[in-house]
Design a protein around this motif. Structure first.
Motif, PDB file in Angstrom:
ATOM      1  N   UNK A  75       0.805  -1.240   0.000  1.00 54.73           N
ATOM      2  CA  UNK A  75       0.000   0.000   0.000  1.00 54.73           C
ATOM      3  C   UNK A  75       0.828   1.275   0.000  1.00 54.73           C
ATOM      4  N   UNK A  76       1.970   1.291   0.705  1.00 53.93           N
ATOM      5  CA  UNK A  76       2.797   2.503   0.730  1.00 53.93           C
ATOM      6  C   UNK A  76       3.367   2.806  -0.657  1.00 53.93           C
ATOM      7  N   UNK A  77       3.794   1.762  -1.363  1.00 47.84           N
ATOM      8  CA  UNK A  77       4.307   1.965  -2.715  1.00 47.84           C
ATOM      9  C   UNK A  77       3.199   2.423  -3.651  1.00 47.84           C
ATOM     10  N   UNK A  78       2.004   1.880  -3.465  1.00 46.12           N
ATOM     11  CA  UNK A  78       0.874   2.295  -4.295  1.00 46.12           C
ATOM     12  C   UNK A  78       0.554   3.768  -4.067  1.00 46.12           C
ATOM     13  N   UNK A  79       0.597   4.197  -2.813  1.00 43.45           N
ATOM     14  CA  UNK A  79       0.328   5.605  -2.511  1.00 43.45           C
ATOM     15  C   UNK A  79       1.346   6.518  -3.175  1.00 43.45           C
ATOM     16  N   UNK A  80       2.627   6.130  -3.147  1.00 44.04           N
ATOM     17  CA  UNK A  80       3.668   6.929  -3.805  1.00 44.04           C
ATOM     18  C   UNK A  80       3.468   6.971  -5.314  1.00 44.04           C
ATOM     19  N   UNK A  81       3.051   5.860  -5.890  1.00 48.12           N
ATOM     20  CA  UNK A  81       2.874   5.801  -7.344  1.00 48.12           C
ATOM     21  C   UNK A  81       1.739   6.694  -7.808  1.00 48.12           C
ATOM     22  N   UNK A  82       0.708   6.846  -6.986  1.00 43.27           N
ATOM     23  CA  UNK A  82      -0.432   7.676  -7.369  1.00 43.27           C
ATOM     24  C   UNK A  82      -0.113   9.154  -7.193  1.00 43.27           C
ATOM     25  N   UNK A  83       0.511   9.528  -6.080  1.00 41.53           N
ATOM     26  CA  UNK A  83       0.763  10.941  -5.779  1.00 41.53           C
ATOM     27  C   UNK A  83       1.866  11.529  -6.647  1.00 41.53           C
ATOM     28  N   UNK A  84       2.827  10.711  -7.027  1.00 41.23           N
ATOM     29  CA  UNK A  84       3.982  11.191  -7.809  1.00 41.23           C
ATOM     30  C   UNK A  84       4.767  12.218  -7.009  1.00 41.23           C
ATOM     31  N   UNK A  85       5.626  13.005  -7.715  1.00 41.97           N
ATOM     32  CA  UNK A  85       6.483  14.002  -7.074  1.00 41.97           C
ATOM     33  C   UNK A  85       7.309  13.372  -5.946  1.00 41.97           C
ATOM     34  N   UNK A  86       7.896  12.219  -6.242  1.00 44.16           N
ATOM     35  CA  UNK A  86       8.732  11.516  -5.283  1.00 44.16           C
ATOM     36  C   UNK A  86      10.207  11.700  -5.629  1.00 44.16           C
ATOM     37  N   UNK A  87      11.046  11.554  -4.626  1.00 49.09           N
ATOM     38  CA  UNK A  87      12.485  11.545  -4.869  1.00 49.09           C
ATOM     39  C   UNK A  87      12.905  10.203  -5.451  1.00 49.09           C
ATOM     40  N   UNK A  88      13.947  10.171  -6.273  1.00 46.94           N
ATOM     41  CA  UNK A  88      14.434   8.878  -6.769  1.00 46.94           C
ATOM     42  C   UNK A  88      14.805   7.966  -5.605  1.00 46.94           C
ATOM     43  N   UNK A  89      14.339   6.756  -5.662  1.00 51.43           N
ATOM     44  CA  UNK A  89      14.600   5.826  -4.564  1.00 51.43           C
ATOM     45  C   UNK A  89      14.351   4.401  -5.025  1.00 51.43           C
ATOM     46  N   UNK A  90      14.842   3.447  -4.234  1.00 50.58           N
ATOM     47  CA  UNK A  90      14.592   2.026  -4.458  1.00 50.58           C
ATOM     48  C   UNK A  90      14.258   1.427  -3.106  1.00 50.58           C
ATOM     49  N   UNK A  91      13.065   0.831  -3.002  1.00 53.56           N
ATOM     50  CA  UNK A  91      12.622   0.234  -1.755  1.00 53.56           C
ATOM     51  C   UNK A  91      12.184  -1.205  -1.997  1.00 53.56           C
ATOM     52  N   UNK A  92      12.384  -2.024  -1.001  1.00 52.84           N
ATOM     53  CA  UNK A  92      12.003  -3.434  -1.090  1.00 52.84           C
ATOM     54  C   UNK A  92      10.791  -3.688  -0.209  1.00 52.84           C
ATOM     55  N   UNK A  93       9.804  -4.325  -0.787  1.00 47.77           N
ATOM     56  CA  UNK A  93       8.611  -4.739  -0.050  1.00 47.77           C
ATOM     57  C   UNK A  93       8.414  -6.237  -0.296  1.00 47.77           C
ATOM     58  N   UNK A  94       8.828  -7.037   0.681  1.00 51.34           N
ATOM     59  CA  UNK A  94       8.713  -8.486   0.522  1.00 51.34           C
ATOM     60  C   UNK A  94       9.601  -8.992  -0.602  1.00 51.34           C
ATOM     61  N   UNK A  95       8.990  -9.653  -1.572  1.00 48.65           N
ATOM     62  CA  UNK A  95       9.751 -10.195  -2.701  1.00 48.65           C
ATOM     63  C   UNK A  95       9.673  -9.295  -3.930  1.00 48.65           C
TER      64      UNK A  95
END
Length: 345
Positions: A75-95
């Motif tokens: 859900x956190x990644x989904x929220x970032x994908x919808x809102x946009x205007x994010x800093x470049x980053x790489x995050x791991x969620x499970x697999x």
């Protein structure tokens, strides 16, 4: 989440890829079922043999939430994908991995003003799982259609799986960085050539505007260096793909160095332009002061003889008028030659 709103207008393209070959399916869910059924029957040591790639452009929240249900996105990644205007980053969620890449584009312009946009920025979010890739793009620039077509033409590249798609996208974005950095460098060189030209050719506003655009590009490019540099060390990246990601990191390092040097060049150009403008202003003040001094001599003499006293020398002399004019001319000529010799005129 229980949301029933599959992507519609925002859906660019989706397909299943089995052994590097594109396989069409009636829906995204059926494409994923087809891929997972194939992977259950045939397992490979270097990763799954099939995956689904879904491409979206500026989707609505319900559409991304529907995909989150289908692919099991966090859900956190989904929220970032919808809102946009994010800093470049790489995050791991499970697999799965959630990667945010900033995109930049150079906008053509004939005449530059204070409101002219030179650098346009956008974002590409990539969800990478064992058997799926979901790309969410924000902005009109840097489309991924060319990347998909290039991979589809070469089944060997597509058979690398989701990691291969992530590499192709990152490489595509960084290549755009290189192109934009080179174009901005040319723009700065053109401005630099005008700094010591005529006053009409030197526009401080244009230089300052380029400075702002360079800062905008630096904000988009530089923060990606650390997360992308750590990507080859992640366990989710196959060993045979890590050298490819290191190559992208090398290209990004070159871009960051070029952007930094261009930013420093822009600072130097701005300082030189301001110094040159001040020097020209001083030259103009010297010229004005010289002419004021020259004109002050006849003004002073004429003022003295205009006081109308009864007893003044040469007022009754027949040659008094031409003599006074001659004195004015001689003094003005001497002053003019003196100022000219000193470079004030």
């Amino acid at each position: 989440m229980g949301v029933s709103a599959p992507p519609s207008d925002s859906l660019v393209e989706y397909a299943a890829y089995i052994e590097g070959e594109k396989v069409t399916a009636p829906s995204i869910a059926e494409a994923l079922s087809l891929v997972r059924a194939h992977n259950r029957t045939r397992e490979r040591q270097d990763g799954p043999a099939a995956f689904v790639w879904v491409g979206l452009h500026e989707p609505q929240s319900l559409e991304v939430e529907w995909l989150a249900d289908v692919f099991g996105l966090h859900p956190l990644a989904v929220e970032d994908a919808v809102k946009a205007h994010q800093r470049p980053k790489i995050e791991r969620y499970g697999d799965s991995l959630f990667v945010v890449l900033k995109t930049v584009a150079y906008l053509d312009h004939e005449v530059m003003s204070d409101t002219t946009e030179i650098i346009a920025t956008g974002e590409i979010m990539v969800f990478v799982g064992p058997d799926f890739v979901v790309t969410v793009r924000h902005g009109r620039h840097c489309p991924l259609t060319t990347v998909r077509r290039r991979l589809e033409k070469d089944p060997k590249l597509m058979s690398r799986g989701p990691a291969g798609v992530l590499h192709a996208i990152a490489d595509h974005v960084v290549d755009h960085y290189l192109t934009v950095a080179d174009l901005m460098q040319q723009e700065l060189e053109e401005v630099e050539a005008t700094v010591f030209a005529d006053v009409s050719s030197r526009d401080i506003g244009r230089i300052y505007h380029l400075k702002r655009e360079m800062i905008e590009m630096k904000r988009a490019v530089t923060p990606l260096r650390a997360p992308l540099g750590s990507l080859p060390q992640r366990r989710m990246i196959p060993a045979d793909m890590r050298d490819y990601f290191r190559d992208v990191v090398d290209h990004l390092s070159r871009v960051c160095e070029q952007v930094e040097s261009s930013n420093e060049l822009c600072n130097s150009i701005l300082q030189a332009a301001l110094a040159r403008t001040n020097a020209l202003a001083n030259e103009d003040m010297r010229k004005i002061s010289s002419w004021v001094a020259i004109l002050a001599v006849p003004t002073m003499i004429a003022g003295i003889y205009g006081m109308n006293f009864d007893f003044m020398p040469e007022t009754e002399w027949v040659f008094g008028y031409p003599v006074v004019l001659g004195i004015m001319l001689i003094i003005c000529t001497i002053l003019y030659r003196g100022f000219r010799r000193n470079g004030w005129l």
